[in-house]
Design a protein around this motif. Structure first.
Motif, PDB file in Angstrom:
ATOM      1  N   ARG A   1       0.962  -1.259  -0.026  1.00 38.32           N
ATOM      2  CA  ARG A   1       0.073   0.006  -0.325  1.00 38.32           C
ATOM      3  C   ARG A   1       0.849   1.149   0.006  1.00 38.32           C
ATOM      4  O   ARG A   1       1.936   1.175   0.436  1.00 38.32           O
ATOM      5  CB  ARG A   1      -0.896   0.046   1.216  1.00 38.32           C
ATOM      6  CG  ARG A   1      -1.852  -1.072   1.044  1.00 38.32           C
ATOM      7  CD  ARG A   1      -2.869  -0.840   2.405  1.00 38.32           C
ATOM      8  NE  ARG A   1      -2.955   0.346   3.005  1.00 38.32           N
ATOM      9  CZ  ARG A   1      -3.427   0.366   4.540  1.00 38.32           C
ATOM     10  NH1 ARG A   1      -3.707  -0.801   4.983  1.00 38.32           N
ATOM     11  NH2 ARG A   1      -3.230   1.224   4.992  1.00 38.32           N
ATOM     12  N   GLY A   2       0.366   2.305  -0.304  1.00 42.56           N
ATOM     13  CA  GLY A   2       1.307   3.448  -0.443  1.00 42.56           C
ATOM     14  C   GLY A   2       0.448   4.808  -0.546  1.00 42.56           C
ATOM     15  O   GLY A   2      -0.832   4.664  -0.547  1.00 42.56           O
ATOM     16  N   GLY A   3       1.115   5.739  -1.019  1.00 42.67           N
ATOM     17  CA  GLY A   3       0.123   6.983  -1.221  1.00 42.67           C
ATOM     18  C   GLY A   3       0.338   7.964  -0.171  1.00 42.67           C
ATOM     19  O   GLY A   3       0.826   7.556   0.973  1.00 42.67           O
ATOM     20  N   GLU A   4      -0.334   9.123  -0.194  1.00 40.64           N
ATOM     21  CA  GLU A   4      -0.360   9.964   0.928  1.00 40.64           C
ATOM     22  C   GLU A   4      -1.151   9.896   2.008  1.00 40.64           C
ATOM     23  O   GLU A   4      -0.964  10.002   3.098  1.00 40.64           O
ATOM     24  CB  GLU A   4      -0.789  11.400   0.220  1.00 40.64           C
ATOM     25  CG  GLU A   4      -0.016  11.884  -1.011  1.00 40.64           C
ATOM     26  CD  GLU A   4       1.339  12.255  -0.506  1.00 40.64           C
ATOM     27  OE1 GLU A   4       1.572  12.762   0.664  1.00 40.64           O
ATOM     28  OE2 GLU A   4       2.351  12.058  -1.385  1.00 40.64           O
ATOM     29  N   ASP A   5      -2.150   8.908   1.882  1.00 42.51           N
ATOM     30  CA  ASP A   5      -2.578   8.726   3.117  1.00 42.51           C
ATOM     31  C   ASP A   5      -2.581   7.436   3.847  1.00 42.51           C
ATOM     32  O   ASP A   5      -2.943   7.149   4.973  1.00 42.51           O
ATOM     33  CB  ASP A   5      -4.444   8.181   2.556  1.00 42.51           C
ATOM     34  CG  ASP A   5      -4.249   7.033   1.487  1.00 42.51           C
ATOM     35  OD1 ASP A   5      -3.547   6.820   0.860  1.00 42.51           O
ATOM     36  OD2 ASP A   5      -5.555   6.768   1.266  1.00 42.51           O
ATOM     37  N   ASP A   6      -1.344   6.770   3.617  1.00 41.56           N
ATOM     38  CA  ASP A   6      -1.028   5.599   4.135  1.00 41.56           C
ATOM     39  C   ASP A   6      -0.199   6.026   5.624  1.00 41.56           C
ATOM     40  O   ASP A   6       0.387   7.147   5.591  1.00 41.56           O
ATOM     41  CB  ASP A   6       0.072   4.927   3.527  1.00 41.56           C
ATOM     42  CG  ASP A   6       0.687   3.453   4.059  1.00 41.56           C
ATOM     43  OD1 ASP A   6       0.102   3.201   5.297  1.00 41.56           O
ATOM     44  OD2 ASP A   6       1.462   2.655   3.649  1.00 41.56           O
ATOM     45  N   PRO A   7      -0.503   5.621   6.684  1.00 38.97           N
ATOM     46  CA  PRO A   7      -0.066   6.252   7.928  1.00 38.97           C
ATOM     47  C   PRO A   7       1.306   6.107   8.331  1.00 38.97           C
ATOM     48  O   PRO A   7       2.130   7.122   8.837  1.00 38.97           O
ATOM     49  CB  PRO A   7      -1.025   5.359   9.085  1.00 38.97           C
ATOM     50  CG  PRO A   7      -1.570   4.461   8.398  1.00 38.97           C
ATOM     51  CD  PRO A   7      -1.792   4.638   6.980  1.00 38.97           C
ATOM     52  N   ILE A   8       1.893   4.956   7.678  1.00 41.94           N
ATOM     53  CA  ILE A   8       3.378   5.027   7.872  1.00 41.94           C
ATOM     54  C   ILE A   8       3.954   5.939   6.946  1.00 41.94           C
ATOM     55  O   ILE A   8       4.987   6.601   7.693  1.00 41.94           O
ATOM     56  CB  ILE A   8       3.784   3.501   7.472  1.00 41.94           C
ATOM     57  CG1 ILE A   8       3.123   2.450   8.398  1.00 41.94           C
ATOM     58  CG2 ILE A   8       5.279   3.222   7.397  1.00 41.94           C
ATOM     59  CD1 ILE A   8       3.430   1.140   7.970  1.00 41.94           C
ATOM     60  N   ILE A   9       3.549   6.305   5.901  1.00 41.59           N
ATOM     61  CA  ILE A   9       4.176   7.247   5.064  1.00 41.59           C
ATOM     62  C   ILE A   9       4.102   8.650   5.645  1.00 41.59           C
ATOM     63  O   ILE A   9       4.771   9.320   5.573  1.00 41.59           O
ATOM     64  CB  ILE A   9       3.415   7.438   3.539  1.00 41.59           C
ATOM     65  CG1 ILE A   9       3.628   5.703   2.860  1.00 41.59           C
ATOM     66  CG2 ILE A   9       4.050   8.431   2.959  1.00 41.59           C
ATOM     67  CD1 ILE A   9       5.062   5.479   2.401  1.00 41.59           C
ATOM     68  N   GLN A  10       2.790   9.107   6.415  1.00 42.48           N
ATOM     69  CA  GLN A  10       2.576  10.267   6.903  1.00 42.48           C
ATOM     70  C   GLN A  10       3.640  10.440   7.914  1.00 42.48           C
ATOM     71  O   GLN A  10       4.226  11.509   8.144  1.00 42.48           O
ATOM     72  CB  GLN A  10       1.230  10.148   7.564  1.00 42.48           C
ATOM     73  CG  GLN A  10       0.105  10.412   6.248  1.00 42.48           C
ATOM     74  CD  GLN A  10      -1.202  10.318   6.855  1.00 42.48           C
ATOM     75  OE1 GLN A  10      -1.391  10.097   8.184  1.00 42.48           O
ATOM     76  NE2 GLN A  10      -2.073  10.855   6.157  1.00 42.48           N
ATOM     77  N   VAL A  11       3.793   9.206   8.776  1.00 38.40           N
ATOM     78  CA  VAL A  11       4.798   9.432  10.026  1.00 38.40           C
ATOM     79  C   VAL A  11       6.234   9.616   9.539  1.00 38.40           C
ATOM     80  O   VAL A  11       7.041  10.383  10.137  1.00 38.40           O
ATOM     81  CB  VAL A  11       4.599   8.387  10.896  1.00 38.40           C
ATOM     82  CG1 VAL A  11       5.603   8.381  11.797  1.00 38.40           C
ATOM     83  CG2 VAL A  11       3.486   8.282  11.710  1.00 38.40           C
TER      84      VAL A  11
END
Length: 128
Positions: free
Chosen positions: A45-55
């Motif tokens: 999963r990816g994208g701007e809405d992924d919580p791991i990406i946000q952190v």
């Protein structure tokens, strides 16, 4: 954001637990990063809405703050660093030269043994 932070801390905790149980000679957070990498590859999963990406983006935007503990350590242990300056400089230069020689050796082996690599010759060298 909390979910992403829990993923990061959970992987670090799991890595530390694995190191404690198995006794492998690696730091727990390094094993946790490997676990996080595996989780990210499996999830895909990816994208701007992924919580791991946000952190991760949040931590990267404040990356300069992570250098403060290292700077404080240098200031606190400056007397020890000053007394051991020669061995530190020798170790840094020696490891740099060893790394440079290793990369050169591996590149030479690759150019010699891989088909099609290096067949165009070196710059300025005529090909017969």
């Amino acid at each position: 954001m909390i979910t992403g932070l829990l993923w990061l801390l959970g992987c670090q905790l799991a890595g530390t637990a694995i190191v404690d149980v198995t006794g492998i000679p690696l730091p727990g957070p390094v094993v946790g990063m490997l676990l996080l990498f595996i989780v990210l590859v499996v999830r895909r999963r990816g994208g701007e809405d992924d919580p791991i990406i946000q952190v991760g983006d949040y931590f990267l935007s404040h990356l300069q703050l992570f250098f403060i503990p290292a700077g404080v350590g240098v200031v606190v242990y400056f007397a020890i660093i000053r007394d051991a300056a020669l061995p530190i400089v020798v170790a840094l230069l020696g490891s740099w030269l060893l790394g440079l020689a290793t990369v050169g050796w591996v590149l030479t082996l690759a150019l010699r043994h891989l088909p099609g690599v290096g067949s165009e010759g070196a710059p300025g060298e005529e090909i017969e």
